[in-house]
Design a protein around this motif. Structure first.
Motif, PDB file in Angstrom:
ATOM      1  N   GLY A  56       0.780  -1.232   0.000  1.00  0.00           N
ATOM      2  CA  GLY A  56       0.000   0.000   0.000  1.00  0.00           C
ATOM      3  C   GLY A  56       0.810   1.279   0.000  1.00  0.00           C
ATOM      4  N   SER A  57       0.665   2.051   1.078  1.00  0.00           N
ATOM      5  CA  SER A  57       1.263   3.397   1.156  1.00  0.00           C
ATOM      6  C   SER A  57       2.671   3.378   1.735  1.00  0.00           C
ATOM      7  CB  SER A  57       0.355   4.308   1.998  1.00  0.00           C
ATOM      8  OG  SER A  57       0.130   3.732   3.282  1.00  0.00           O
ATOM      9  N   ILE A  58       3.463   2.363   1.392  1.00  0.00           N
ATOM     10  CA  ILE A  58       4.827   2.236   1.941  1.00  0.00           C
ATOM     11  C   ILE A  58       5.685   3.463   1.615  1.00  0.00           C
ATOM     12  CG2 ILE A  58       5.630   0.924  -0.085  1.00  0.00           C
ATOM     13  CD1 ILE A  58       7.559  -0.569   1.770  1.00  0.00           C
ATOM     14  N   ALA A  59       5.453   4.077   0.441  1.00  0.00           N
ATOM     15  CA  ALA A  59       6.289   5.211   0.027  1.00  0.00           C
ATOM     16  C   ALA A  59       5.759   6.554   0.539  1.00  0.00           C
ATOM     17  CB  ALA A  59       6.402   5.246  -1.494  1.00  0.00           C
ATOM     18  N   GLU A  60       4.649   6.524   1.292  1.00  0.00           N
ATOM     19  CA  GLU A  60       4.075   7.758   1.835  1.00  0.00           C
ATOM     20  C   GLU A  60       4.469   7.920   3.298  1.00  0.00           C
ATOM     21  OE1 GLU A  60      -0.145   7.742   1.135  1.00  0.00           O
ATOM     22  OE2 GLU A  60       0.107   6.867  -0.869  1.00  0.00           O
ATOM     23  N   GLU A  61       4.181   9.111   3.847  1.00  0.00           N
ATOM     24  CA  GLU A  61       4.549   9.391   5.235  1.00  0.00           C
ATOM     25  C   GLU A  61       3.649   8.673   6.232  1.00  0.00           C
ATOM     26  OE1 GLU A  61       4.882  13.481   6.242  1.00  0.00           O
ATOM     27  OE2 GLU A  61       6.412  13.916   4.733  1.00  0.00           O
ATOM     28  N   ARG A  62       2.392   8.488   5.877  1.00  0.00           N
ATOM     29  CA  ARG A  62       1.464   7.822   6.797  1.00  0.00           C
ATOM     30  C   ARG A  62       1.789   6.333   6.890  1.00  0.00           C
ATOM     31  NH1 ARG A  62      -4.169   6.996   3.539  1.00  0.00           N
ATOM     32  NH2 ARG A  62      -3.258   6.378   1.555  1.00  0.00           N
ATOM     33  N   ILE A  63       1.371   5.720   7.983  1.00  0.00           N
ATOM     34  CA  ILE A  63       1.648   4.303   8.210  1.00  0.00           C
ATOM     35  C   ILE A  63       0.663   3.454   7.416  1.00  0.00           C
ATOM     36  CG2 ILE A  63       1.978   2.519   9.977  1.00  0.00           C
ATOM     37  CD1 ILE A  63       3.827   5.021  10.239  1.00  0.00           C
ATOM     38  N   GLU A  64       1.178   2.408   6.763  1.00  0.00           N
ATOM     39  CA  GLU A  64       0.338   1.493   5.983  1.00  0.00           C
ATOM     40  C   GLU A  64      -0.278   0.449   6.909  1.00  0.00           C
ATOM     41  OE1 GLU A  64      -1.665  -0.937   3.514  1.00  0.00           O
ATOM     42  OE2 GLU A  64      -1.008   1.118   3.111  1.00  0.00           O
ATOM     43  N   LEU A  65      -1.605   0.372   6.948  1.00  0.00           N
ATOM     44  CA  LEU A  65      -2.288  -0.500   7.908  1.00  0.00           C
ATOM     45  C   LEU A  65      -2.651  -1.874   7.349  1.00  0.00           C
ATOM     46  CD1 LEU A  65      -4.626   2.075   9.707  1.00  0.00           C
ATOM     47  CD2 LEU A  65      -2.343   1.298  10.363  1.00  0.00           C
ATOM     48  N   SER A  66      -3.231  -1.943   6.140  1.00  0.00           N
ATOM     49  CA  SER A  66      -3.606  -3.239   5.560  1.00  0.00           C
ATOM     50  C   SER A  66      -2.364  -4.089   5.309  1.00  0.00           C
ATOM     51  CB  SER A  66      -4.375  -3.043   4.248  1.00  0.00           C
ATOM     52  OG  SER A  66      -5.594  -2.403   4.491  1.00  0.00           O
ATOM     53  N   GLY A  67      -1.320  -3.447   4.799  1.00  0.00           N
ATOM     54  CA  GLY A  67      -0.054  -4.159   4.567  1.00  0.00           C
ATOM     55  C   GLY A  67       0.546  -4.660   5.859  1.00  0.00           C
ATOM     56  N   LEU A  68       0.351  -3.885   6.936  1.00  0.00           N
ATOM     57  CA  LEU A  68       0.874  -4.283   8.247  1.00  0.00           C
ATOM     58  C   LEU A  68       0.196  -5.566   8.728  1.00  0.00           C
ATOM     59  CD1 LEU A  68       2.860  -3.351  10.455  1.00  0.00           C
ATOM     60  CD2 LEU A  68       0.955  -2.145  11.527  1.00  0.00           C
ATOM     61  N   ILE A  69      -1.117  -5.663   8.557  1.00  0.00           N
ATOM     62  CA  ILE A  69      -1.835  -6.890   8.932  1.00  0.00           C
ATOM     63  C   ILE A  69      -1.296  -8.070   8.137  1.00  0.00           C
ATOM     64  CG2 ILE A  69      -4.061  -8.093   8.819  1.00  0.00           C
ATOM     65  CD1 ILE A  69      -5.464  -5.549   9.464  1.00  0.00           C
ATOM     66  N   TYR A  70      -1.173  -7.872   6.824  1.00  0.00           N
ATOM     67  CA  TYR A  70      -0.700  -8.949   5.943  1.00  0.00           C
ATOM     68  C   TYR A  70       0.663  -9.479   6.393  1.00  0.00           C
ATOM     69  CZ  TYR A  70       0.658 -11.426   1.686  1.00  0.00           C
ATOM     70  OH  TYR A  70       1.072 -12.390   0.804  1.00  0.00           O
ATOM     71  N   VAL A  71       1.581  -8.569   6.692  1.00  0.00           N
ATOM     72  CA  VAL A  71       2.946  -8.950   7.074  1.00  0.00           C
ATOM     73  C   VAL A  71       2.977  -9.612   8.447  1.00  0.00           C
ATOM     74  CG1 VAL A  71       5.187  -7.977   7.743  1.00  0.00           C
ATOM     75  CG2 VAL A  71       4.119  -7.291   5.599  1.00  0.00           C
ATOM     76  N   ILE A  72       2.301  -9.024   9.426  1.00  0.00           N
ATOM     77  CA  ILE A  72       2.331  -9.547  10.794  1.00  0.00           C
ATOM     78  C   ILE A  72       1.742 -10.953  10.862  1.00  0.00           C
ATOM     79  CG2 ILE A  72       1.339  -9.239  13.112  1.00  0.00           C
ATOM     80  CD1 ILE A  72       3.811  -7.501  12.557  1.00  0.00           C
ATOM     81  N   GLU A  73       0.736 -11.239  10.024  1.00  0.00           N
ATOM     82  CA  GLU A  73       0.145 -12.582  10.003  1.00  0.00           C
ATOM     83  C   GLU A  73       1.106 -13.628   9.449  1.00  0.00           C
ATOM     84  OE1 GLU A  73      -4.666 -11.831   9.564  1.00  0.00           O
ATOM     85  OE2 GLU A  73      -3.450 -12.038   7.737  1.00  0.00           O
ATOM     86  N   ARG A  74       2.191 -13.185   8.798  1.00  0.00           N
ATOM     87  CA  ARG A  74       3.150 -14.098   8.190  1.00  0.00           C
ATOM     88  C   ARG A  74       4.500 -14.115   8.895  1.00  0.00           C
ATOM     89  NH1 ARG A  74      -0.806 -12.772   5.244  1.00  0.00           N
ATOM     90  NH2 ARG A  74      -1.543 -14.099   3.556  1.00  0.00           N
ATOM     91  N   LEU A  75       4.594 -13.375   9.987  1.00  0.00           N
ATOM     92  CA  LEU A  75       5.815 -13.344  10.795  1.00  0.00           C
ATOM     93  C   LEU A  75       5.478 -13.781  12.219  1.00  0.00           C
ATOM     94  CD1 LEU A  75       7.408  -9.975   9.587  1.00  0.00           C
ATOM     95  CD2 LEU A  75       8.189 -12.297   9.028  1.00  0.00           C
ATOM     96  N   PRO A  76       6.456 -14.285  12.968  1.00  0.00           N
ATOM     97  CA  PRO A  76       6.169 -14.797  14.317  1.00  0.00           C
ATOM     98  C   PRO A  76       5.727 -13.714  15.300  1.00  0.00           C
ATOM     99  CG  PRO A  76       8.530 -14.748  13.907  1.00  0.00           C
ATOM    100  CD  PRO A  76       7.872 -14.465  12.598  1.00  0.00           C
ATOM    101  N   ARG A  77       4.835 -14.092  16.186  1.00  0.00           N
ATOM    102  CA  ARG A  77       4.347 -13.196  17.241  1.00  0.00           C
ATOM    103  C   ARG A  77       5.520 -12.688  18.087  1.00  0.00           C
ATOM    104  NH1 ARG A  77       2.084 -16.870  19.727  1.00  0.00           N
ATOM    105  NH2 ARG A  77       3.506 -17.091  21.492  1.00  0.00           N
ATOM    106  N   GLY A  78       5.607 -11.392  18.265  1.00  0.00           N
ATOM    107  CA  GLY A  78       6.670 -10.804  19.084  1.00  0.00           C
ATOM    108  C   GLY A  78       7.896 -10.358  18.322  1.00  0.00           C
ATOM    109  N   ILE A  79       7.918 -10.535  16.994  1.00  0.00           N
ATOM    110  CA  ILE A  79       9.123 -10.178  16.223  1.00  0.00           C
ATOM    111  C   ILE A  79       9.397  -8.677  16.270  1.00  0.00           C
ATOM    112  CG2 ILE A  79       7.987  -9.858  13.970  1.00  0.00           C
ATOM    113  CD1 ILE A  79      10.487 -11.424  12.830  1.00  0.00           C
ATOM    114  N   GLU A  80       8.334  -7.885  16.483  1.00  0.00           N
ATOM    115  CA  GLU A  80       8.510  -6.428  16.533  1.00  0.00           C
ATOM    116  C   GLU A  80       9.345  -5.989  17.728  1.00  0.00           C
ATOM    117  OE1 GLU A  80       4.817  -7.449  18.864  1.00  0.00           O
ATOM    118  OE2 GLU A  80       5.628  -8.021  16.907  1.00  0.00           O
ATOM    119  N   GLU A  81       9.489  -6.868  18.744  1.00  0.00           N
ATOM    120  CA  GLU A  81      10.251  -6.532  19.947  1.00  0.00           C
ATOM    121  C   GLU A  81      11.717  -6.926  19.835  1.00  0.00           C
ATOM    122  OE1 GLU A  81       8.362  -8.344  23.319  1.00  0.00           O
ATOM    123  OE2 GLU A  81       6.352  -7.818  22.645  1.00  0.00           O
TER     124      GLU A  81
END
Length: 559
Positions: free
Chosen positions: A58-83
């Protein structure tokens, strides 16, 4: 002398160049053994991804945070990886027998282990495509995290905006908050993310779990916090590749074990010399198509057409699903749960034991010598070549080679469609491998006419096998669709499967040259249509009709 005008570089050209750079960079970093995603070593990946601007991000190249893309990615990465500051990609190195808890992402079958508060290990057993998939997702995640950092720091990093302090207070102290306080936090978060209050409410609900209602607060905080640590304290996040993974990749280690397990089961059940039909599909459509009517006679009378399959696809139908599996196991189905690390489970069906009186299919005639059906779960990208290549090899039992009598290989799966919409069907006539001039034309035993009459649109033409679904780019896909390539859709495995089938049948002599192939895909998304990408959500019940229509036609040709 005639002057030749140079054409300007189009977005499609730029996108092609960006994809090439991404993959060259990822292979280089993999060979190197480590890199810092937000440092100089990860700069090419970041720049290429920002230039490519994949639809899924989505809006990866914009200043605002991309939300739909964030859901897609987090569902495919392990829980807690952001820490985690340190992410280590490993082979299967024995963590499964340790005290570490196996964390499996909801939308990707891969084992991950939280080593300590700062390190996450991700087990790679599905080849290079899995590495590419993870690295692009991580790059997206880290780019978004730095957007948060820029939006919350003030006075050259000496202070933070009040909204960030409010969020930090909730997360660090794990505060139990009221609904009113939650809405206050969401209002503050909408300012941090550059999104509306309504959008943040929706995304907060999407991330909420029964154990962690405010998971989204924690996710955003830790993404921002680690980016702040990188900028202000030079605590760079680091991705490393274990030496064992670097040595093993590309050597078919897991595929070899997987294929031998299947052949061993065939031998133990005296099925090795029977005619074999291989189907790459999910673990329910072939099972239900053959056995559901016999297992559930009452429901089969009540529900017409594909209604029975819609009933079984419902999440509330676990007892019915169990009844079908138990009936199938008593009538010729052998389930092989994967232990090799490929994460590809298998069903072996002995058609001689099927009760055809309770099946919608006619009994196999004697000419076919009672075939065996091998249903393998979906492979992932390049893993399709590894697994199919190993499966089609002869079974080495002591010094004797047992060639498999493979009559057909059928590939059914989800794909992105370039004309039409979700739930429509694509019948490929050739596979084109993205980023190369490699193309694989073939005679498809399934035709457009076979799948008409089920209430969904059917398209035929070339399919492009992409290097990763997360790199879908509208301009590049529009070029493939509009040009003489006549591409109708995109997926990740077709060219790899066909490469393995062609080499086994036409060059190596592992299987008959006359092996029949069938390919059919149903549309999970339309990356050319805004709001219809993979990030927009799953198919739900829309996928039932095309899935079972394709399955029905494959089984009719086998039987």
């Amino acid at each position: 002398m005639t002057k030749i005008n140079k054409t300007d570089r189009t977005r499609a050209h730029e996108s092609t160049n960006a994809i090439e750079k991404l993959y060259i960079s990822m292979r280089h970093l993999f060979s190197r053994g480590f890199y810092k995603p937000m440092g100089i070593s990860g700069e090419t990946l970041r720049k290429s991804l920002l230039l490519l601007r994949p639809e899924i991000y989505g809006s990866i190249a914009e200043e605002r945070i991309e939300l739909s893309g964030l859901i897609y990615v987090i569902e495919r990465l392990p829980r807690g990886i952001e820490e985690c500051q340190f992410i280590n990609l490993t082979a299967d190195e024995g963590y499964s027998s340790s005290h570490f808890e196996s964390i499996i992402p909801p939308k990707r079958r891969r084992n991950c282990y939280r080593i300590d508060k700062d390190q996450m290990n991700i087990e790679i057993t599905r080849g290079r495509s899995e590495i590419y998939d993870i690295l692009t997702h991580l790059t997206f995640l880290f780019i978004e995290s730095h957007k948060i950092q820029k939006r919350v720091t003030i006075n050259e990093g000496t202070d933070f905006i009040r909204e960030w302090k409010y969020l930090e207070d909730i997360v660090i102290y794990n505060k139990q908050i009221t609904d009113q306080e939650r809405e206050v936090a969401i209002a503050h978060l909408s300012n941090i993310l550059g999104r509306t209050f309504e959008e943040v409410i929706d995304i907060h609900k999407a991330f909420a779990t029964s154990e962690k209602k405010d998971r989204f607060f924690h996710l955003i905080y830790w993404l921002g916090k680690l980016a702040i640590n990188e900028v202000l304290e030079n605590k760079k996040r680091k991705v490393t590749f274990s030496s064992v993974l670097i040595e093993e990749i590309g050597h078919h280690i897991y595929g070899d074990i997987w294929a031998n397990n299947i052949k061993k089961v065939l031998k133990e059940n005296s099925l090795l010399k029977r005619p074999i039909h291989i189907i790459s599909a999910n673990m329910h459509s072939v099972l239900n198509s053959i056995y559901a009517k016999g297992a559930l006679p009452k429901e089969a009378e009540e529900y017409e057409g594909f209604g029975l399959f819609q009933l079984l696809s419902n999440s509330d139908s676990k007892p019915l699903q169990k009844a079908v599996k138990e009936y199938a196991s008593e009538n010729g189905l052998i389930y092989i749960k994967d232990t090799s690390g490929t994460n590809i489970n298998v069903q072996v069906i002995d058609t001689e034991k099927i009760n055809f009186e309770d099946s919608p299919y006619e009994k196999v005639n004697s000419v076919n010598k009672k075939p065996v059906i091998i249903v393998m779960d979906y492979a992932f990208g390049e893993q399709a070549y590894e697994t199919m290549d190993e499966l089609l090899k002869p079974y080495k039992n002591t010094k004797k080679k047992n060639h498999l009598d493979v009559k057909s290989v059928s590939i059914m799966g989800k794909a992105g469609i370039l004309e039409g919409g979700k739930g429509d069907i694509m019948i490929p006539t050739a596979h084109i491998f993205e980023g190369t001039a490699d193309n694989y034309p073939f005679k498809n035993e399934l035709s457009k006419e076979d799948l008409e009459g089920f209430g969904v649109e059917v398209f035929d033409g070339s399919m492009i096998s992409v290097l990763g679904t997360s790199l879908q780019n509208k301009d590049l896909l529009q070029f493939f669709h509009d040009s003489t390539w006549n591409v109708i859709g995109l997926e990740m495995e077709g060219a790899h499967y066909q490469k393995a089938i062609q080499s086994a049948s036409k060059i190596r002599g592992n299987i008959s040259k006359n092996v029949k192939v069938r390919y059919a895909y149903y549309a999970s998304d339309n990356p050319l249509e805004t709001g219809a990408t993979l990030a927009s959500g799953g198919l739900g019940m829309t996928g039932v009709t095309p899935t079972y229509a394709i399955t029905q036609k494959i089984l009719e040709q086998i039987f």
